[in-house]
Design an enzyme around this catalytic site. Structure first.
Site, short mmCIF file in Angstrom:
data_model
loop_
_atom_site.label_atom_id
_atom_site.label_comp_id
_atom_site.label_asym_id
_atom_site.label_seq_id
_atom_site.Cartn_x
_atom_site.Cartn_y
_atom_site.Cartn_z
N VAL A 140 -35.72 -9.20 -6.39
CA VAL A 140 -36.66 -9.50 -7.13
C VAL A 140 -36.39 -9.43 -8.67
CG1 VAL A 140 -39.09 -9.17 -8.02
CG2 VAL A 140 -38.36 -8.53 -5.61
N GLU A 141 -35.11 -8.44 -8.92
CA GLU A 141 -35.10 -8.46 -10.34
C GLU A 141 -33.86 -9.15 -10.78
OE1 GLU A 141 -35.22 -4.09 -11.79
OE2 GLU A 141 -36.16 -3.66 -9.81
#
Length: 328
Positions: A140-141
């Protein structure tokens, strides 16, 4: 004759003036309490004694390096902005990753992070080095697929191989994921933010105003120091979110790491240093103002309903904890 009369008079005025320059007994007592309960921020972080200028310089470059994200849009600084007056956060409830999807927790400040007893809201990383490894590979990052791909990018870069060699002169293969994380951690160990409150603790009784001193007294009286003590005013323990009155959240906190039922809804107590600069607040980023955060914490953690006046006093004190170089 006049000289004989005026000399003692002038001397007495001087003594009165000098006496008025010193702190009142009440202020002295407050300084003692501040030193005992909080304590001044140390000048250096643990582990920094081995950090060389070459290692810190490499770490800083890596901290701002967007090549560490899959689509080269995201760096550590994207979510933990330290540029200019940036307080080590992005001031968003939760942060968008490289491909626009948001994480599920508020990005904590990187300022003074190396003084914390663990890293992340749930303490899943023991130290800065362990923390630095996570976001780069988090889907996600920064979304890099593997350590191997990260190292490939660094080795193909025109500068990094030589910079790693300088930072790690005793390593035969200096470009490693371990060394990348170690360098970022070295840079982050420089992010120490002394405040006016530290000046007050260290003896400058004029460093904080009477209103700010009253705010510190209100902070103590309300019981805030039961969680927010030590030189970080937090960052040194876990507490259940909703200790007295339930706080509705789907995030199970520390339980996600330990899988122990008794750890449900426990989170690391955040440091209050720079808190006036790092909103929005709480692990979910759902509290927009510091005033609301103070009220909610008093209610959920201490079972208290603070008055507007009490809240204002505490917020006034919290402003003294900001880095002197990052306030207007």
């Amino acid at each position: 004759m006049l000289k004989q009369i005026f000399t003692p008079f002038l001397l007495s005025l001087l003594f009165v003036s000098l006496a008025n320059c010193g702190p009142s007994p009440e202020t002295k007592d407050l300084q003692v309490k501040a030193k005992q309960i909080i304590g001044a921020l140390p000048a250096k972080m643990p582990g920094s004694e081995n950090d060389t200028s070459e290692l810190i310089s490499l770490g800083k470059k890596l901290y701002f390096e967007k090549k560490l994200s899959l689509n080269e849009t995201q760096s550590c600084n994207s979510c933990h902005n330290v540029e200019g007056k940036g307080a080590g956060v992005d001031n968003l409830p939760t942060s968008p990753g490289a491909f626009g999807k948001n994480g599920d927790r508020n990005s904590p400040t990187v300022l003074n992070a190396g003084f914390h007893f663990v890293q992340f809201w749930d303490g899943r990383a023991a130290d800065l080095k362990a923390q630095a490894k996570g976001p780069i590979l988090n889907p996600v990052e920064m979304a890099m697929p593997s350590e191997k791909e990260v190292l490939k990018r660094l080795n193909e870069d025109a500068q990094y191989p030589a910079l790693f060699a300088k930072a790690y002169p005793n390593d035969k293969t200096p470009v490693t994921y371990e060394n990348l994380a170690g360098a970022i951690a070295a840079f982050e160990r420089t992010l120490i933010t002394p405040s006016r409150f530290d000046d007050f603790i260290n003896g400058d009784h004029k460093a904080i105003s009477k209103a700010e001193q009253d705010g510190f007294k209100a902070f103590i009286s309300a019981g805030c120091t039961s969680c927010h003590s030590g030189n970080l005013l937090g960052g040194n323990s876990y507490r259940k979110m909703g200790q007295v009155n339930e706080y509705k959240t789907n995030d199970l906190g520390l339980y996600n790491v330990t899988k122990k039922a008794e750890d449900k809804f426990f989170f690391k107590v955040p440091s209050l240093r720079n808190i006036a600069l790092t909103g929005p607040y709480l692990h979910d980023g759902q509290v927009k103002t510091l005033e609301d955060a103070v009220k909610k914490m008093a209610y959920h953690q201490l079972g208290m309903n603070l008055s507007e006046e009490e809240t204002k006093k505490i917020v006034t004190f919290l402003g003294t904890l900001s880095d002197k170089t990052r306030t207007n």
